[in-house]
Scaffold this motif. Structure first.
Motif, mmCIF file in Angstrom:
data_model
loop_
_atom_site.group_PDB
_atom_site.id
_atom_site.type_symbol
_atom_site.label_atom_id
_atom_site.label_comp_id
_atom_site.label_asym_id
_atom_site.label_seq_id
_atom_site.Cartn_x
_atom_site.Cartn_y
_atom_site.Cartn_z
ATOM 1 N N ASP A 127 0.799 -1.227 0.000
ATOM 2 C CA ASP A 127 0.000 0.000 0.000
ATOM 3 C C ASP A 127 0.835 1.282 0.000
ATOM 4 O O ASP A 127 0.294 2.371 0.204
ATOM 5 N N ARG A 128 2.122 1.158 -0.262
ATOM 6 C CA ARG A 128 2.996 2.337 -0.264
ATOM 7 C C ARG A 128 3.010 3.024 -1.641
ATOM 8 O O ARG A 128 3.198 4.235 -1.732
ATOM 9 N N TYR A 129 2.789 2.218 -2.696
ATOM 10 C CA TYR A 129 3.016 2.739 -4.043
ATOM 11 C C TYR A 129 1.763 2.648 -4.926
ATOM 12 O O TYR A 129 0.903 1.792 -4.728
ATOM 13 N N ARG A 130 1.725 3.551 -5.899
ATOM 14 C CA ARG A 130 0.657 3.589 -6.894
ATOM 15 C C ARG A 130 1.301 3.597 -8.276
ATOM 16 O O ARG A 130 2.140 4.461 -8.578
ATOM 17 N N LEU A 131 0.913 2.647 -9.102
ATOM 18 C CA LEU A 131 1.427 2.539 -10.463
ATOM 19 C C LEU A 131 0.495 3.294 -11.402
ATOM 20 O O LEU A 131 -0.698 2.996 -11.490
ATOM 21 N N LEU A 132 1.027 4.286 -12.098
ATOM 22 C CA LEU A 132 0.246 5.063 -13.059
ATOM 23 C C LEU A 132 0.544 4.538 -14.451
ATOM 24 O O LEU A 132 1.705 4.362 -14.826
ATOM 25 N N TRP A 133 -0.535 4.313 -15.220
ATOM 26 C CA TRP A 133 -0.329 3.731 -16.545
ATOM 27 C C TRP A 133 -1.357 4.266 -17.536
ATOM 28 O O TRP A 133 -2.370 4.854 -17.153
ATOM 29 N N ALA A 134 -1.074 4.034 -18.820
ATOM 30 C CA ALA A 134 -2.004 4.306 -19.913
ATOM 31 C C ALA A 134 -2.134 3.011 -20.697
ATOM 32 O O ALA A 134 -1.115 2.403 -21.066
ATOM 33 N N PRO A 135 -3.347 2.533 -20.953
ATOM 34 C CA PRO A 135 -3.525 1.260 -21.658
ATOM 35 C C PRO A 135 -2.883 1.233 -23.040
ATOM 36 O O PRO A 135 -2.564 0.162 -23.549
ATOM 37 N N ILE A 136 -2.659 2.390 -23.636
ATOM 38 C CA ILE A 136 -2.002 2.441 -24.936
ATOM 39 C C ILE A 136 -0.513 2.100 -24.835
ATOM 40 O O ILE A 136 0.074 1.564 -25.764
#
Length: 317
Positions: free
Chosen positions: A44-53
């Protein structure tokens, strides 16, 4: 993305004198681990940011799912069409990421390094406690998920980076990156005919080699899926729906390679691959992301992606 980018937002610093595309370096590369100076591995320390493309971000999402890290690392998703202000969290209520409270990806980059002038790219791992980007090293990120986060892997999680094959996997990953993953961008973003043709030749020469390799074995390293398969898959999944036309990588479609096409369908039909592959978002991102190239914002109707569900008949290998 970008690390996946459109031609209209590529910086002049990413074009060499001969017109070749040279991808920008990652800004945040501190590794995860338990040594001094490394990023602590915590739930719960990290958040992965992504774009499906984005293929680089997609492979991190595939690994996250295969290893069962969904409850360990949260996921933030941007809209597949990059805006003039950068990747936008317009899919979320109010156009704001519910955890980070930002509208656009560059906001968190500016918060992390006020002097950063490059493109704000995905994948980006954010330390939720500190509210800053701590790692956007797309090349090594999946390795950190496999090794540093091993205490959090689900029971029976696959060994995607087996110790006995690591030297070979690393060597093949390097080739796949330069010739194929980044090779399509070298062709698509080239600003000279010679740079484009060099990239085009290298790309298809490498696909021909891998076509033969996969003629007698199910995956790149025999009968088990490894990190190399994930890295190759994300480009194959985008090839016919986008790269073939948008990036002019048009000698063959993936569907024209008997073994690569069966291999790609085999992976697509494996949990973690097809269920994280959004063909519509991929088409939107590549085809609608460059207004200068597509001023009327017309989205191609094809190709028929239902073919990805056809039997692959690779299990016998």
């Amino acid at each position: 993305m970008m690390t996946t980018a459109t031609a209209s937002n590529i910086a002049t610093s990413e074009i060499a004198q001969d017109g070749a595309f040279v991808r920008q370096q990652n800004r945040f590369t501190t590794p995860f681990g338990d040594k001094p100076g490394e990023l602590p591995v915590e739930k719960d320390r990290y958040r992965l940011l992504w774009a499906p493309i984005c293929p680089w971000a997609h492979r991190a999402v595939i690994v996250r799912k295969l290893l069962g890290l969904e409850d360990v690392i949260s996921l933030g998703t941007v809209h597949p069409v990059r805006t003039a202000r950068g990747w936008a969290f317009s899919l979320d209520e109010g156009g704001v990421d519910p955890v980070l409270g930002i509208h656009y990806l560059p906001e968190i980059y500016a918060r992390s390094d006020a002097n950063y002038t490059g493109r704000a790219t995905v994948p980006a791992v954010v330390d939720v406690k500190k509210g800053v980007v701590v790692n956007n090293d797309y090349f090594k990120l999946t390795n950190y998920f496999k090794m540093a986060f091993k205490p959090f892997h689900k029971p029976g999680a696959p060994d995607l980076y087996p110790e006995d094959l690591r030297t070979q996997i690393d060597a093949l990953n390097d080739v796949i990156f330069h010739d194929i993953n980044n090779g399509v961008y070298k062709a698509g973003f080239a600003q000279s005919q010679s740079a484009y043709e060099t990239a085009w030749d290298t790309l298809f020469n490498r696909l021909d080699i891998l076509e033969q390799r996969l003629a007698t074995q199910r995956y790149l390293f025999g009968n088990r899926i490894t990190d190399s398969d994930i890295r190759l898959y994300v480009t194959l999944a985008r090839f016919d729906v986008s790269y073939y036309s948008v990036f002019r990588t048009n000698r063959n479609r993936v569907i024209d390679f008997p073994h690569l096409w069966g291999y790609a369908r085999d992976l697509y039909q494996t949990l973690g691959f097809g269920d994280t592959t959004d063909f519509h978002a991929i088409k939107q991102g590549y085809q609608l992301g460059d207004f200068n190239a597509n001023p009327y914002q017309i989205l191609a109707k094809g190709p028929d992606v239902s073919l990805w569900h056809f039997p692959h008949q690779r299990a016998a290998l």
